[in-house]
Design an enzyme around this catalytic site. Structure first.
Site, PDB file in Angstrom:
ATOM      1  N   LEU A 619     -41.652 -78.422  47.404  1.00  0.00           N
ATOM      2  CA  LEU A 619     -41.095 -77.643  46.283  1.00  0.00           C
ATOM      3  C   LEU A 619     -42.182 -76.760  45.672  1.00  0.00           C
ATOM      4  O   LEU A 619     -42.115 -75.533  45.694  1.00  0.00           O
ATOM      5  CB  LEU A 619     -40.566 -78.640  45.224  1.00  0.00           C
ATOM      6  CG  LEU A 619     -40.313 -78.090  43.832  1.00  0.00           C
ATOM      7  CD1 LEU A 619     -39.113 -77.158  43.834  1.00  0.00           C
ATOM      8  CD2 LEU A 619     -40.099 -79.228  42.823  1.00  0.00           C
ATOM      9  N   ASP A 620     -43.217 -77.404  45.142  1.00  0.00           N
ATOM     10  CA  ASP A 620     -44.319 -76.711  44.480  1.00  0.00           C
ATOM     11  C   ASP A 620     -45.587 -77.439  44.877  1.00  0.00           C
ATOM     12  O   ASP A 620     -45.962 -78.404  44.205  1.00  0.00           O
ATOM     13  CB  ASP A 620     -44.099 -76.757  42.962  1.00  0.00           C
ATOM     14  CG  ASP A 620     -45.336 -76.342  42.176  1.00  0.00           C
ATOM     15  OD1 ASP A 620     -46.190 -75.672  42.753  1.00  0.00           O
ATOM     16  OD2 ASP A 620     -45.428 -76.709  40.989  1.00  0.00           O
ATOM     17  N   PRO A 621     -46.185 -77.118  46.008  1.00  0.00           N
ATOM     18  CA  PRO A 621     -45.988 -75.908  46.797  1.00  0.00           C
ATOM     19  C   PRO A 621     -44.857 -76.050  47.819  1.00  0.00           C
ATOM     20  O   PRO A 621     -44.644 -77.126  48.352  1.00  0.00           O
ATOM     21  CB  PRO A 621     -47.324 -75.768  47.524  1.00  0.00           C
ATOM     22  CG  PRO A 621     -47.775 -77.182  47.742  1.00  0.00           C
ATOM     23  CD  PRO A 621     -47.300 -77.947  46.533  1.00  0.00           C
ATOM     24  N   ASP A 624     -41.474 -72.553  46.011  1.00  0.00           N
ATOM     25  CA  ASP A 624     -42.025 -71.468  45.179  1.00  0.00           C
ATOM     26  C   ASP A 624     -42.541 -70.337  46.071  1.00  0.00           C
ATOM     27  O   ASP A 624     -42.265 -69.160  45.827  1.00  0.00           O
ATOM     28  CB  ASP A 624     -43.137 -71.996  44.246  1.00  0.00           C
ATOM     29  CG  ASP A 624     -44.229 -72.753  44.984  1.00  0.00           C
ATOM     30  OD1 ASP A 624     -44.058 -73.054  46.177  1.00  0.00           O
ATOM     31  OD2 ASP A 624     -45.278 -73.047  44.367  1.00  0.00           O
ATOM     32  N   ARG A 738     -50.296 -69.868  38.622  1.00  0.00           N
ATOM     33  CA  ARG A 738     -49.326 -70.918  38.964  1.00  0.00           C
ATOM     34  C   ARG A 738     -49.567 -72.060  37.992  1.00  0.00           C
ATOM     35  O   ARG A 738     -50.717 -72.405  37.686  1.00  0.00           O
ATOM     36  CB  ARG A 738     -49.520 -71.415  40.389  1.00  0.00           C
ATOM     37  CG  ARG A 738     -49.323 -70.349  41.447  1.00  0.00           C
ATOM     38  CD  ARG A 738     -49.632 -70.845  42.841  1.00  0.00           C
ATOM     39  NE  ARG A 738     -48.609 -71.735  43.368  1.00  0.00           N
ATOM     40  CZ  ARG A 738     -48.681 -73.047  43.401  1.00  0.00           C
ATOM     41  NH1 ARG A 738     -49.746 -73.666  42.914  1.00  0.00           N
ATOM     42  NH2 ARG A 738     -47.717 -73.772  43.903  1.00  0.00           N
TER      43      ARG A 738
END
Ligand code: NAD
Ligand code: SHR
Length: 908
Positions: A619-621, A624, A738
């Site tokens: 997801l994050d990373p 995104d 970020r």
């Protein structure tokens, strides 16, 4: 007084070998009785009880608390045995347990001492295995280790036993001169199994449209003791004898396989019904035209169904030597006339199975009886209705019994046509009950029975592990283990083989996605046994391996080698090791984790090995990057340039569940979450590079985030944002940031933990599982630098001043119990222990869900000079009873990428 019912001279502990003769003698003479080795025939050491001279020096024996299964209420010895031992001069420690069925006060009355710390004991006895982290090094333990068939799930336990130089006495290896086991719970497994299956038959008959007297029989554990159960079975039997069984179901036949204690126990209970025992060859007849006011039983011995493949004969001596030359005729001669099979045979590889999957398919075809069927009085769909597999050997004599059932969920149905097992007593198939801890349902009688058998032998235990290496006689376990793993890998045949490492928060959807394709064969490996079982239990075609990939590198190499692709969902610090193994074996790798410098260093070797390694695929990373790139690519297509990029993401509890001082609950690796608060960070803001040092300064760079005004959010920078300028192709941007989102208040609270030195990943040996336990109060006193005996208010004051008088931070520390007497969990570091502790304090409760919130803002300059801000929002909620939002948004991208690599290996 207990009577010694067996001659010691007849008892042999098959597992011992002469190489470790002296150690054993020293053990035995150091505590219990004088034993003397008197013969070394056929490589086994046979002990004789030379004389019953008890040592007067007090020796210490401990009964440990059973802590591996919630249903385990048995003990290895009852108060009467403790009484006898204490009278002989032993000190008997009993670890406190409210779960044990026999009350502590009865052990105390017998002279036992209730005490948590059992490190003083030279022999520690239990029923089932202890958790690895509770083993005490260099001790002598007795319990059922379930390692002698190299059972996969217990291999890490065996490794730990060897590593900690523990001497293990395994009850399964205590045998008499004929090789028969001398201590076992068998009879009570039989008794409980029989009660359960009668209860199950009641439910199954009802599902098929028949009310029967079995409906009034409960599960074995619902009875205070077996006499109460006998009464219920007798009452049902009385109704049967009155002719109250529905006629259309026809005569009922019960087949007992095996002639040992299990089978005898089951028959004992069966005898409470109006039963008639017939010979196996009479079964066909009575199953058709027997008396409906009785039930029929048959006891099947080997000679009734085993035949040599070559000539159809049974030769017991030859069979013992070459079981593989024999086959069973159970499927054709017995099963078609059996209503309920009670399986009590000990199965070993190479011995013939009773029933295969194909047999089950054939047996499930409808039979027509003479009684005829009407809608209200249906016939049975087929004769074989139920199997109570008391032997509980998965994939053993009943091939399709691939998973044991449990006391909580005792029955499942095996549908042979679909080859599926479903948790219900309805639908088509055979009702199966295969609980592997049956005697725990009748714990008091089982304890007394087992204790009576164990007591005379308590000094003579079978040693299968000694001084850090498997004794020669048991080296076969290692070989068996290797051959099993090899067989498992062959079983995957032409499948594409994937090794999933880790069974944690986000692994569920990965497995769910990959198992959709039946051409993918999956192995899941993890160090957390229960979590691993929980994750894999609903997939019959997934192999699980319980192991520590860091401690057992050799095994990791051998596993990696057998797969085409590895997905590592381990803590990110483990990925470089995994990647090295993948490079060595030229196997592709996918992770959801950041491409750390340690992983980046491997780039050249990855290229040289010609493999694909994908990182940052969650997801994050992960998402995104994908969302950003979609927008950036589109912007570039119309000639726009990116002037700023900001991306914030948070894995949070849904607002209605943000009910604690941190406003946070864990939806992914707790240690990862905590460590992120002390990371360094770098970002670009209006052309200026901002560096935030590691150690917690991040939490002071918090800004309110009000892009969704209804959510009270804050954000702080996440790692090095500037490194994405190049891969994103946005070197034109003056702002590149970020960050992580939390509900307001989180950073301040976490700041308190940082100040107290709790977010410290350095090794902290005082918390290792081999060190004496510490309470949070003691640990906190050490960290603050005051005496561990300090009073609560003194510690609180010292903590308050360390927190620079921040009441909010103090409140959170207290709320988490960090000043109290709860034990600190064993861990390698303080942050590791805090993560385990907080995981317990901050879980998602039943019915609670998580949420992920992501916002990307991309500033564009169009060729006209016009500035435009693009916003990309992603909000996902967890499913109440399904996967969390975090698991879905990390697991599915990871799995999809893995599948792409598998299907088109050179796509990346
Ligand atoms: N990119 C993203 O958005 C994202 C999101 C969440 C998690 N992650 C990463 O994905 C990975 C998995 O996350 P998670 O939340 O499931 O973590 P987790 O801590 O819940 O699970 C880790 C798993 O690894 C196993 N394990 C740990 N040490 C082991 C060892 N020595 N031997 C064998 N097994 C071992 C544990 O038993 C557990 O099953 C982590 O690296 C995490 O940082 C990435
Ligand atoms: N930043 C968000 C979402 C984090 C998802 C987990 N990502 C991990 C990846 C770690 C890794 O395995 O490399 C992280 O640490 O940000 C939040 O913290 O709530």
């Amino acid at each position: 007084m207990l009577k010694e019912t067996r001659s010691f001279a007849q008892t042999r502990f098959e597992s011992y070998i002469y190489m470790h003769y002296f150690t054993t003698l020293s053990l035995l003479s150091s505590g219990f009785t004088m034993l003397r080795a008197f013969s070394h025939t056929d490589g086994r050491c046979v002990f004789r009880h030379a004389s019953k001279r008890w040592h007067h020096r007090k020796s210490v024996l401990a009964i440990r608390r059973e802590d591996v299964n919630a249903w385990e209420r048995r003990a290895p010895l009852a108060p009467k045995h403790v009484k006898e031992l204490t009278q002989m001069g032993y000190k008997v420690l009993v670890q406190p347990s409210n779960r044990r069925a026999i009350h502590e006060k009865d052990y105390v009355k017998a002279g036992g001492i209730i005490q948590e710390d059992i490190s003083e004991a030279s022999l520690i006895v239990g029923v089932k295995r202890p958790p690895e982290d509770k083993l005490i090094p260099k001790k002598n333990y007795a319990f059922f280790s379930h390692t002698i068939k190299a059972q996969e799930a217990n291999m890490p336990l065996l490794d730990e036993i060897l590593r900690q130089e523990i001497r293990l006495f395994d009850y399964e290896k205590m045998v008499d001169h004929k090789g028969m086991r001398v201590v076992a719970f068998g009879k009570w497994a039989g008794v409980a199994g029989m009660i359960n299956i009668l209860h199950g038959l009641g439910l199954r008959f009802l599902a098929l449209g028949h009310n029967t007297p079995f409906m009034h029989i409960g599960m074995a554990h619902n009875y205070r003791n077996s006499s109460q159960a006998v009464q219920a079975v007798r009452d049902a039997g009385y109704e049967i004898s009155l002719g109250l069984m529905p006629k259309s179901v026809g005569p009922l036949t019960f087949v007992f396989t095996g002639t040992g204690n299990v089978s005898k126990g089951a028959q004992e209970m069966f005898n409470a019904l109006p039963c008639e025992f017939v010979e196996p060859h009479e079964l066909k007849e009575v199953s058709r035209s027997g008396d409906l006011r009785k039930v029929y039983g048959t006891v099947l011995s080997r000679h009734h169904h085993l035949v040599r493949k070559r000539d159809g004969l049974y030769d017991p001596v030859d069979y013992d030597k070459h079981p593989e030359l024999y086959t069973s005729r159970f499927n054709t001669d017995i099963a078609p006339y059996t209503t309920c099979l009670i399986n009590g045979i000990y199965w070993e590889q190479h011995t013939p199975r009773l029933l295969s999957r194909q047999d089950a398919q054939k047996l499930l075809v409808p039979v027509r009886s003479a009684t005829g069927s009407t809608e209200g009085c249906p016939e049975l769909p087929h004769k074989l209705l139920a199997i109570c597999d008391i032997s509980a050997d998965t994939g053993g004599s009943i091939e399709f019994m691939t998973e044991c059932t449990t006391i909580d969920s005792p029955f499942c149905m095996y549908d042979a046509d679909q080859h599926i097992i479903h948790d219900s007593v309805e639908g088509s198939g055979i009702l199966m009950c295969s609980i592997d801890n049956l005697p725990a349902q009748l714990p008091i009688e089982a304890t007394e029975y087992f204790g009576d058998m164990l007591f005379p032998y308590i000094e003579e235990m079978a040693v299968i592990a000694s001084n850090g290496s498997l004794t020669a006689k048991y080296e076969y376990i290692q070989k068996l283990r290797e051959s099993r793993e090899h067989a498992q890998s062959l079983k995957m045949g032409n499948k594409k083989r994937v090794l999933l490492l880790g069974s944690g928060y986000v692994s569920g959807p990965v497995l769910e996605y990959l198992t959709r394709d039946s051409s993918v064969g999956i192995t899941v490996a993890s160090v957390m046994k229960e979590q691993l079982e929980q994750l894999t239990k609903k997939y019959s075609n997934v192999t699980s391996v319980h192991m520590d990939v860091i401690k057992d590198e050799e095994k990791l190499s051998s596993l990696v080698k057998k797969h085409e692709l590895v997905i590592s969902l381990l803590p990110y610090s483990a990925h470089p090791l995994v990647a090295k193994k993948c490079i060595d074996s030229k196997v592709n790798l996918v992770t959801a984790s950041y491409l750390t410098p340690a992983m980046k260093e491997l780039q050249e070797s990855v290229e040289a090995a010609g493999i694909t390694v994908i990182s940052e695929m969650g997801l994050d990373p992960g998402l995104d990057h994908m969302l950003a790139m979609e927008c950036i690519d589109k912007a570039k297509e119309v000639g726009a340039t990116v002037v700023s990029y900001t991306s914030f993401c948070g894995g949070l509890p849904a607002p209605e569940h943000s009910d604690n001082p941190l406003r946070y609950k864990f939806s992914w690796s707790p240690q990862g979450v905590l460590l992120n608060t002390v990371q360094s960070a770098t970002y670009l803001k209006n052309g200026e590079i901002i560096n935030i040092p590691a150690g917690g300064a991040l939490l002071d760079s918090v800004t309110p985030m009000d892009f969704f005004p209804g959510l009270n959010l804050e954000g702080f920078p996440n790692r090095d944002s500037t490194k994405y300028a190049e891969p994103y192709g946005i070197q034109t941007a003056h702002t590149l940031l970020r960050g992580t989102l939390r509900y307001k208040g989180y950073s301040k609270t976490m700041g308190g933990f940082v100040k107290l030195g709790l977010i410290n990943p350095d090794p902290y040996p005082l918390l290792s599982s081999t060190s004496p336990p510490l309470t949070w109060k003691e640990l906190m006193c050490k960290l603050i630098g005051i005496k561990p005996s300090a009073e609560y208010h003194v510690l609180k004051e010292a903590v308050f001043s360390k927190l620079e008088k921040d009441e909010h931070q103090l409140e959170a520390v207290e709320w988490l119990g960090l000043l109290g007497d709860e034990p600190v969990p064993a861990a390698d570091s303080i942050v590791g222990a805090l993560a385990k502790h907080m995981e317990k304090k901050l879980p998602f409760g039943a019915g609670e869900r998580d949420m992920i919130v992501m916002r990307n803002e991309i500033g564009l300059r169009h060729p006209s000079g016009h500035l435009e801000d693009k916003f990309i929002d992603l909000v996902v909620y967890g499913d109440n009873k399904g996967y969390s939002a975090m698991a879905k948004t990390v697991g599915y991208p990871t799995a999809i990428a893995a599948k792409m690599v598998l299907d088109v290996p050179c796509v990346f």
